[in-house]
Scaffold this motif. Structure first.
Motif: not given
Length: 383
Positions: A2-8, A128-135, A143-149, A287-294
């Protein structure tokens, strides 16, 4: 998920936030600037981006903020008119919009703002990613935890550096540099873009929307410290402006036409954009729960419809996440679909660079001769 962090909070970031919210997810956008910050460089919204902005309901706002150029004039090294091309607007094209980049970013932000959390004046410092999300560790916030960055933070992406390694491994110099600055006055030719070439150099004046914009695009070898690997190009974010200024002044010494007057404006400018023209190439955008766009994933700088591709990529990513139960499957589907649009652009950047900034007088003459066969725009009294 549910929770997605977008940088930018730029073009890709705001578009992605809008469509993630439409899909029922909770997007948060972190932007290191204190507010929206983007250059006034004109960019195009066309091709795969058009149905996306139409579905967002922002096409009327984009057209209202669009530039109104009717022609592009190509000048020979002597300064004489060599060819004139009609712009898409002059040819009656309604499926393309040229708009200052800052205005495009603002329209997309306003569309996304009611549906997402925007955090300005902060940035990511650790992931700090793991199998279920990213700190996520921030510079200012707790600090916060997200399901995807998702890194939507441009050519000098912080998310890409933290996840995929140093910028030098993924950002490839294309043999060009670009500097742009507002002139603070209307253009002498208010509906005409003027391009002046000498071998390896281009100087241009774009009327924009009443306040002209100068651009310098020139060939040069890679400089290791242009693009500092820490999130900004030299001069692009207030860093090393004096050195950037010297590079441009040296590159255009002895040039004719209106270049001396433009350089005088550059000498006095306290802020302008400068960076290497680069391409971003990675074997994977995830890579895992971190992706790039644009541009963070696949920048082709000013040579490949970057703004349109950013809008399209953001929509494709949101659509994939909405239509796949498994996050990994969604990210693979996004990348598979969008690489089909990116790959042809990256293959032809050399051709685009050769057309825009020919290396020799013969190359300039050949480019101008071929341009004469294209549709010409209306002649203006000042031409």
């Amino acid at each position: 998920m549910t929770d997605v962090l977008i940088s930018g909070a730029g073009i890709a970031g705001s578009t992605l936030a809008y469509w993630l919210a439409r899909a029922g997810l909770n997007p948060t956008v972190v932007e290191r600037s204190q507010g929206l910050r983007s250059s006034g460089n004109p960019v195009d919204v066309r091709g795969p981006a058009v149905p996306v902005v139409e579905a967002m309901g922002v096409m009327p706002a984009l057209r209202q903020a669009a530039t109104a150029t009717a022609a592009m004039s190509l000048l020979a090294p002597s300064g004489r008119l060599a060819a004139r091309l009609a712009t898409p607007a002059a040819r009656g094209r309604r499926d393309e919009v040229e708009i200052p980049r800052a205005d495009l970013a603002a329209v997309l932000y306003e569309a996304a703002r009611p549906h997402a959390e925007f955090v300005f004046d902060d940035t990511i410092t650790a992931l700090h990613p793991d199998g279920d999300g990213v700190d996520v560790v921030f510079d200012r916030a707790a600090p916060r935890r997200f399901d995807l960055v998702v890194g939507a933070d441009g050519l000098h992406s912080i998310v890409r550096r933290l996840t995929f390694g140093p910028e030098r491994d993924h950002v490839h110099h294309l043999g060009l540099y670009v500097a742009t600055l507002p002139l603070g006055r209307p253009a002498d030719r208010p509906d005409e873009i003027v391009l002046y070439n000498t071998p390896g150099r281009l100087a241009s004046i774009h009327p924009a929307r009443g306040s002209a914009l100068a651009a310098f695009i020139f060939r040069g070898p890679a400089l290791a410290d242009v693009g500092d690997g820490d999130g900004a190009g030299a001069g692009a974010d207030g860093r090393d402006l004096d050195r950037s200024r010297r590079i441009v002044l040296d590159a255009y010494a002895g040039a004719g036409w209106e270049v001396p007057r433009l350089l005088d404006t550059l000498r006095e400018a306290d802020d302008f954009y400068f960076d290497a023209v680069s391409a971003v190439r990675l074997d994977t955008w995830t890579r895992g729960r971190v992706s790039l766009v644009g541009d963070a994933a696949s920048c082709v700088s000013l040579l490949g419809d970057g703004s349109s591709l950013a809008i399209s990529a953001a929509h494709t990513l949101a659509d994939s996440l909405a239509n796949h139960r498994d996050v990994a499957d969604a990210l693979r589907a996004y990348e598979h679909r969008h690489r089909k649009l990116v790959a042809p652009k990256q293959r032809t950047v050399g051709v685009a660079a050769g057309w825009l900034v020919p290396k020799t007088r013969l190359g300039i003459a050949a480019r101008n001769l071929s341009a004469k066969a294209m549709p010409s725009g209306p002649r203006t009294r000042s031409a």
